[in-house]
Design a protein around this motif. Structure first.
Motif, PDB file in Angstrom:
ATOM      1  N   MET A 423      22.594 -12.097  11.105  1.00  0.00           N
ATOM      2  CA  MET A 423      21.469 -11.307  11.601  1.00  0.00           C
ATOM      3  C   MET A 423      20.978 -11.790  12.960  1.00  0.00           C
ATOM      4  N   MET A 428      17.897  -6.750  15.745  1.00  0.00           N
ATOM      5  CA  MET A 428      17.387  -6.999  14.389  1.00  0.00           C
ATOM      6  C   MET A 428      15.865  -7.049  14.362  1.00  0.00           C
ATOM      7  N   HIS A 456      13.746  -6.721   4.670  1.00  0.00           N
ATOM      8  CA  HIS A 456      14.574  -6.738   5.882  1.00  0.00           C
ATOM      9  C   HIS A 456      15.699  -7.756   5.734  1.00  0.00           C
ATOM     10  N   GLY A 460      19.845  -7.224   5.480  1.00  0.00           N
ATOM     11  CA  GLY A 460      20.832  -7.990   6.241  1.00  0.00           C
ATOM     12  C   GLY A 460      21.883  -8.606   5.356  1.00  0.00           C
ATOM     13  N   LEU A 463      24.294  -5.930   4.353  1.00  0.00           N
ATOM     14  CA  LEU A 463      25.183  -5.630   5.475  1.00  0.00           C
ATOM     15  C   LEU A 463      26.250  -6.710   5.646  1.00  0.00           C
ATOM     16  N   MET A 476      22.013  -1.146  10.247  1.00  0.00           N
ATOM     17  CA  MET A 476      21.100  -1.607   9.203  1.00  0.00           C
ATOM     18  C   MET A 476      20.510  -0.476   8.363  1.00  0.00           C
TER      19      MET A 476
END
Length: 486
Positions: A423, A428, A456, A460, A463, A476
């Motif tokens: 990240m 980001m 959040h 990440g 992902l 994202m």
């Protein structure tokens, strides 16, 4: 119940209060060692470990190491201790004598001439707060070069227990068995690079005098179900303001994140030259040209929205400063508006400091925090907890200090343990700003800032399921969609 984090000096004071009640310090050392040895035994058996090296320093952390060695020896494992000169602690000397009585092989110094399957670090405890000299740096480097399973007792030696900074090197462990309570340095700063999996050895009751330094954020966050009769006006209108003529990407990522987190409507105000690219990527975003809005039009717009994130891609030139001076006073004084200040808005805030109310959320990284505090990035990173407290003391409001082990300061201090190194890439922070604005627009005081930061981080992690290298903030949105619908 949230997991609590303590300062090392408060852990030490708590121990002393326990001992003042006629509880045995050596008895506690043995209990700690036995608990660690029992946990290790399961790991040793699963990995078929045969040869174990325990590295002992000169303090009570070494006493834990000698006791662990003794228990493992009694259970039939091959154990060698490599040790520094014995210190003056009576508990340490007792643990050393007990190890000798049980035929534990103790070698003076750290000359390792054979391969061990497991190395246990008992060199320094939580009291270490000085830079290590070259002698100890070489020993820690030697430890890190060994193969096999790496275990740290209490905290990886060389790591500051409260800041998570190496001094200047630290043991890199696969597992850390931290004693009595969690220390902040295990979770923020560079701590995650050194600690591996953290296990807490809790053996004595917490007393009323032990202050809590911080809490770890919850990993399970459940957002309320949507009502069947809801419509786009039910879920908040987010305004994203920024987008200098040379920087259009940040507002796009913030706006897409706001939609992905569930906002009903999103409007982007930016330089008009970005409008075509925004619509081609996300036609559901509404657009306004930042260059044609005067004070009256801005106020009308602010009165129509629930949250605004301000500063992404705004720039720092004369045009950007003019926009900041136009927008910020209106944003700040619009009642009931949830406000996220990020990126270049923070740069201008540092130029003209003022007090923020509780509905303003500032999200600096360490460079922006340094600007806000008029100090160096190194000073911020050397003690991130002191830095975020200084930010709130100076500016009020609510704060996120982004980075590994992001810190969130609302009424209490929180540490986010999720997220990953992938990240660390451009955009980001813009995504986070969009998520905060979106979820605050939807839920206001019914969702905390630390819960949003955790969502959040979890996005990440989704992902990064196929790998951390090469993550891009523009991807994202689908991950955010997944985590807010769990």
């Amino acid at each position: 119940m949230q997991q609590q984090v303590y300062h090392s000096r408060d852990i030490q004071a708590w121990e002393q209060r326990w001992f003042s009640k006629q509880n045995s310090s050596y008895g506690l050392m043995q209990q700690v060692a036995l608990t660690i040895a029992l946990k290790l035994q399961k790991k040793i058996e699963s990995l078929q470990i045969k040869h174990i090296a325990i590295w002992c320093g000169s303090g009570n952390n070494a006493g834990d190491g000698y006791c662990v060695a003794t228990f493992l020896k009694q259970w039939g494992y091959q154990v060698d201790v490599f040790a520094a000169k014995l210190g003056d602690s009576k508990d340490l000397q007792q643990a050393y004598a007990y190890a000798l009585q049980n035929d534990v092989r103790i070698h003076e110094g750290f000359e390792i001439n054979q391969i061990y399957d497991c190395h246990i670090d008992a060199l320094f405890g939580i009291g270490l707060n000085r830079q290590l000299d070259e002698h100890w740096q070489n020993i820690i480097d030697q430890y890190n070069q060994q193969s096999g399973l790496k275990i740290a007792i209490d905290i990886p030696s060389g790591l500051n227990a409260n800041t998570g900074q190496p001094l200047p090197v630290a043991i890199k462990a696969n597992i850390t068995y931290t004693v009595l309570g969690r220390k902040a340095g295990l979770y923020t700063g560079q701590g995650k690079e050194y600690t591996g999996d953290v296990n807490v050895i809790t053996l004595i009751p917490v007393d009323e005098e032990l202050p809590i330094l911080a809490k770890l954020t919850d990993k399970k966050i459940c957002l309320p179900s949507r009502q069947a009769f809801g419509h786009k006006g039910s879920y908040g209108h987010v305004l994203v303001v920024g987008g200098h003529k040379d920087m259009g990407g940040a507002v796009i990522m913030a706006a897409e994140a706001a939609f992905a987190a569930g906002a009903g409507k999103v409007t982007v105000v930016c330089d008009a030259r970005h409008h075509t690219s925004i619509l081609s990527r996300a036609p559901n975003i509404m657009l306004r040209d930042i260059n044609v809005l005067d004070t009256e039009h801005i106020q009308v717009l602010l009165d129509q929205v629930d949250a605004v994130c301000f500063g992404m891609g705004l720039g720092r030139d004369e045009w950007a400063e003019k926009q900041y001076q136009l927008w910020y006073p209106l944003i700040r004084h619009t009642s009931d508006l949830e406000v996220v200040l990020d990126a270049d808005a923070l740069w201008f805030l540092a130029q003209t400091p003022n007090q923020l109310d509780q509905h303003i959320y500032a999200t600096p990284h360490s460079g922006e925090a340094a600007k806000l505090l008029a100090c160096s990035v190194q000073e911020v990173e050397s003690d991130r907890i002191s830095a975020i407290r200084a930010l709130q003391l100076k500016y009020a409001g609510q704060w996120v200090l982004k980075g590994s082990g992001s810190l969130i300061l609302e009424n209490e201090l929180w540490i986010c343990t999720q997220g990953n190194a992938g990240m660390g890439t451009g955009g980001m922070g813009d995504v986070l700003a969009g998520m905060i604005a979106s979820l605050k627009a939807q839920f206001h005081e019914h969702i905390t800032l630390h819960d949003i930061v955790t969502l959040h981080a979890q996005a990440g992690d989704v992902l990064a399921e196929s790998g951390q290298r090469g993550l891009q903030a523009q991807n994202m949105s689908h991950a955010i969609y997944k985590v807010v619908n769990r």
